[in-house]
Motif scaffolding. Structure first.
Motif, PDB file in Angstrom:
ATOM      1  N   GLU A 125       0.845  -1.185   0.000  1.00 51.39           N
ATOM      2  CA  GLU A 125       0.000   0.000   0.000  1.00 51.39           C
ATOM      3  C   GLU A 125       0.880   1.234   0.000  1.00 51.39           C
ATOM      4  OE1 GLU A 125      -3.308   0.339   2.599  1.00 51.39           O
ATOM      5  OE2 GLU A 125      -3.415  -1.821   2.848  1.00 51.39           O
ATOM      6  N   HIS A 126       0.467   2.216  -0.760  1.00 46.75           N
ATOM      7  CA  HIS A 126       1.261   3.433  -0.859  1.00 46.75           C
ATOM      8  C   HIS A 126       0.370   4.665  -0.679  1.00 46.75           C
ATOM      9  CE1 HIS A 126      -0.344   2.993  -4.947  1.00 46.75           C
ATOM     10  NE2 HIS A 126      -0.251   4.311  -5.005  1.00 46.75           N
ATOM     11  N   ALA A 127       1.026   5.786  -0.488  1.00 42.37           N
ATOM     12  CA  ALA A 127       0.343   7.071  -0.370  1.00 42.37           C
ATOM     13  C   ALA A 127       1.080   8.063  -1.254  1.00 42.37           C
ATOM     14  CB  ALA A 127       0.344   7.546   1.070  1.00 42.37           C
ATOM     15  N   ARG A 128       0.357   9.070  -1.693  1.00 36.47           N
ATOM     16  CA  ARG A 128       0.943  10.106  -2.543  1.00 36.47           C
ATOM     17  C   ARG A 128       0.992  11.417  -1.776  1.00 36.47           C
ATOM     18  NH1 ARG A 128      -2.429  11.012  -7.545  1.00 36.47           N
ATOM     19  NH2 ARG A 128      -3.606  12.290  -6.101  1.00 36.47           N
ATOM     20  N   LEU A 129       2.164  12.027  -1.756  1.00 36.81           N
ATOM     21  CA  LEU A 129       2.350  13.336  -1.132  1.00 36.81           C
ATOM     22  C   LEU A 129       2.476  14.366  -2.245  1.00 36.81           C
ATOM     23  CD1 LEU A 129       5.037  12.241   1.445  1.00 36.81           C
ATOM     24  CD2 LEU A 129       2.706  12.900   1.984  1.00 36.81           C
ATOM     25  N   THR A 130       1.666  15.398  -2.188  1.00 38.33           N
ATOM     26  CA  THR A 130       1.746  16.489  -3.149  1.00 38.33           C
ATOM     27  C   THR A 130       2.369  17.679  -2.441  1.00 38.33           C
ATOM     28  OG1 THR A 130      -0.233  15.661  -4.256  1.00 38.33           O
ATOM     29  CG2 THR A 130       0.441  17.919  -4.761  1.00 38.33           C
ATOM     30  N   VAL A 131       3.513  18.123  -2.952  1.00 32.59           N
ATOM     31  CA  VAL A 131       4.290  19.179  -2.315  1.00 32.59           C
ATOM     32  C   VAL A 131       4.230  20.426  -3.188  1.00 32.59           C
ATOM     33  CG1 VAL A 131       6.547  19.797  -1.372  1.00 32.59           C
ATOM     34  CG2 VAL A 131       5.872  17.383  -1.481  1.00 32.59           C
ATOM     35  N   THR A 132       3.791  21.534  -2.618  1.00 33.89           N
ATOM     36  CA  THR A 132       3.791  22.820  -3.298  1.00 33.89           C
ATOM     37  C   THR A 132       4.973  23.600  -2.751  1.00 33.89           C
ATOM     38  OG1 THR A 132       1.385  22.760  -3.346  1.00 33.89           O
ATOM     39  CG2 THR A 132       2.423  24.879  -3.814  1.00 33.89           C
ATOM     40  N   HIS A 152      13.748   7.307   3.120  1.00 35.74           N
ATOM     41  CA  HIS A 152      12.446   6.698   2.879  1.00 35.74           C
ATOM     42  C   HIS A 152      12.476   5.913   1.571  1.00 35.74           C
ATOM     43  CE1 HIS A 152      10.682   8.904   6.182  1.00 35.74           C
ATOM     44  NE2 HIS A 152      11.304   9.980   5.733  1.00 35.74           N
ATOM     45  N   HIS A 153      11.618   4.934   1.492  1.00 39.37           N
ATOM     46  CA  HIS A 153      11.512   4.131   0.278  1.00 39.37           C
ATOM     47  C   HIS A 153      10.603   4.876  -0.706  1.00 39.37           C
ATOM     48  CE1 HIS A 153      11.596   0.274  -1.904  1.00 39.37           C
ATOM     49  NE2 HIS A 153      10.436   0.709  -2.360  1.00 39.37           N
ATOM     50  N   VAL A 154      11.190   5.692  -1.564  1.00 39.68           N
ATOM     51  CA  VAL A 154      10.429   6.479  -2.533  1.00 39.68           C
ATOM     52  C   VAL A 154      10.152   5.616  -3.752  1.00 39.68           C
ATOM     53  CG1 VAL A 154      10.456   8.509  -4.025  1.00 39.68           C
ATOM     54  CG2 VAL A 154      11.416   8.646  -1.716  1.00 39.68           C
ATOM     55  N   ALA A 156       6.313  25.657  -8.091  1.00 33.17           N
ATOM     56  CA  ALA A 156       6.740  24.300  -8.449  1.00 33.17           C
ATOM     57  C   ALA A 156       5.912  23.312  -7.636  1.00 33.17           C
ATOM     58  CB  ALA A 156       8.222  24.106  -8.173  1.00 33.17           C
ATOM     59  N   ALA A 157       5.897  22.092  -8.107  1.00 33.50           N
ATOM     60  CA  ALA A 157       5.184  21.038  -7.389  1.00 33.50           C
ATOM     61  C   ALA A 157       5.969  19.743  -7.521  1.00 33.50           C
ATOM     62  CB  ALA A 157       3.780  20.857  -7.962  1.00 33.50           C
ATOM     63  N   ALA A 158       5.881  18.948  -6.486  1.00 41.05           N
ATOM     64  CA  ALA A 158       6.475  17.621  -6.507  1.00 41.05           C
ATOM     65  C   ALA A 158       5.416  16.643  -6.046  1.00 41.05           C
ATOM     66  CB  ALA A 158       7.685  17.559  -5.589  1.00 41.05           C
ATOM     67  N   VAL A 159       5.377  15.498  -6.682  1.00 39.64           N
ATOM     68  CA  VAL A 159       4.479  14.430  -6.271  1.00 39.64           C
ATOM     69  C   VAL A 159       5.377  13.248  -5.925  1.00 39.64           C
ATOM     70  CG1 VAL A 159       2.607  12.902  -6.951  1.00 39.64           C
ATOM     71  CG2 VAL A 159       2.633  15.263  -7.759  1.00 39.64           C
ATOM     72  N   VAL A 160       5.247  12.780  -4.690  1.00 37.93           N
ATOM     73  CA  VAL A 160       6.092  11.718  -4.175  1.00 37.93           C
ATOM     74  C   VAL A 160       5.198  10.569  -3.751  1.00 37.93           C
ATOM     75  CG1 VAL A 160       7.827  11.125  -2.452  1.00 37.93           C
ATOM     76  CG2 VAL A 160       7.663  13.480  -3.281  1.00 37.93           C
ATOM     77  N   ARG A 161       5.514   9.372  -4.199  1.00 41.64           N
ATOM     78  CA  ARG A 161       4.759   8.182  -3.800  1.00 41.64           C
ATOM     79  C   ARG A 161       5.653   7.355  -2.890  1.00 41.64           C
ATOM     80  NH1 ARG A 161       3.145   3.100  -6.258  1.00 41.64           N
ATOM     81  NH2 ARG A 161       4.669   3.519  -7.881  1.00 41.64           N
ATOM     82  N   VAL A 162       5.167   7.101  -1.674  1.00 40.60           N
ATOM     83  CA  VAL A 162       5.911   6.342  -0.669  1.00 40.60           C
ATOM     84  C   VAL A 162       5.000   5.271  -0.077  1.00 40.60           C
ATOM     85  CG1 VAL A 162       7.435   8.274  -0.055  1.00 40.60           C
ATOM     86  CG2 VAL A 162       5.300   7.962   1.178  1.00 40.60           C
ATOM     87  N   PRO A 163       5.584   4.257   0.564  1.00 39.92           N
ATOM     88  CA  PRO A 163       4.738   3.289   1.268  1.00 39.92           C
ATOM     89  C   PRO A 163       3.919   3.996   2.348  1.00 39.92           C
ATOM     90  CG  PRO A 163       6.977   2.464   1.084  1.00 39.92           C
ATOM     91  CD  PRO A 163       6.994   3.896   0.620  1.00 39.92           C
ATOM     92  N   ARG A 164       2.727   3.505   2.578  1.00 36.36           N
ATOM     93  CA  ARG A 164       1.832   4.117   3.556  1.00 36.36           C
ATOM     94  C   ARG A 164       2.501   4.248   4.925  1.00 36.36           C
ATOM     95  NH1 ARG A 164      -3.018   5.516   3.703  1.00 36.36           N
ATOM     96  NH2 ARG A 164      -3.633   4.519   1.784  1.00 36.36           N
ATOM     97  N   SER A 165       3.329   3.291   5.303  1.00 34.29           N
ATOM     98  CA  SER A 165       3.984   3.328   6.613  1.00 34.29           C
ATOM     99  C   SER A 165       4.970   4.494   6.737  1.00 34.29           C
ATOM    100  CB  SER A 165       4.704   2.007   6.879  1.00 34.29           C
ATOM    101  OG  SER A 165       5.672   1.771   5.874  1.00 34.29           O
ATOM    102  N   ASP A 166       5.491   5.005   5.625  1.00 32.50           N
ATOM    103  CA  ASP A 166       6.438   6.124   5.637  1.00 32.50           C
ATOM    104  C   ASP A 166       5.776   7.476   5.386  1.00 32.50           C
ATOM    105  OD1 ASP A 166       8.534   4.411   6.031  1.00 32.50           O
ATOM    106  OD2 ASP A 166       9.289   4.516   3.982  1.00 32.50           O
ATOM    107  N   ALA A 167       4.507   7.488   5.034  1.00 32.75           N
ATOM    108  CA  ALA A 167       3.867   8.704   4.542  1.00 32.75           C
ATOM    109  C   ALA A 167       3.836   9.845   5.555  1.00 32.75           C
ATOM    110  CB  ALA A 167       2.447   8.397   4.064  1.00 32.75           C
ATOM    111  N   LYS A 168       3.380   9.598   6.760  1.00 34.05           N
ATOM    112  CA  LYS A 168       3.277  10.678   7.751  1.00 34.05           C
ATOM    113  C   LYS A 168       4.651  11.242   8.097  1.00 34.05           C
ATOM    114  CE  LYS A 168      -0.944  11.498   8.995  1.00 34.05           C
ATOM    115  NZ  LYS A 168      -1.513  12.828   8.913  1.00 34.05           N
TER     116      LYS A 168
END
Length: 93
Positions: free
Chosen positions: A2-9, A27-29, A42-54
């Motif tokens: 399971e993964h989560a997506r972080l959107t960074v502005t 982190h396991h990106v 600028a924006a970055a979208v990073v997908r990481v495992p759910r356990s690393d997301a927070k």
């Protein structure tokens, strides 16, 4: 996995992408996309495992160039509520 997506502005500047990569080094990106739409945005979208997301979200928020970081859980994980979730994207701006 399971993964989560972080959107960074963020505000792009000299070394911004390098600082972003350094923060995420422990982190396991799974994916990282970085785009600039103008000199000031600028924006970055990073997908990481759910356990690393927070943890990754909190580390990214400490970067000087970062304006906001929102967490968008993977659709398969169900619905989750919280203040750190990304707002729905409007159809037009």
């Amino acid at each position: 996995m399971e993964h989560a997506r972080l959107t960074v502005t963020l505000r792009p500047g000299h070394g911004t992408l390098a600082r972003l990569a350094a923060i995420l080094n422990n982190h396991h990106v799974l994916d990282l996309a970085y785009t600039t739409s103008s000199r000031d945005s600028a924006a970055a979208v990073v997908r990481v495992p759910r356990s690393d997301a927070k943890r990754a979200q909190h580390k990214l928020r400490r970067l000087v160039d970062v304006i906001d970081v929102c967490l968008d859980p993977a659709p398969a994980a169900g619905t989750a509520a919280g203040t750190d979730l990304c707002p729905p994207i409007a159809a037009s701006r």
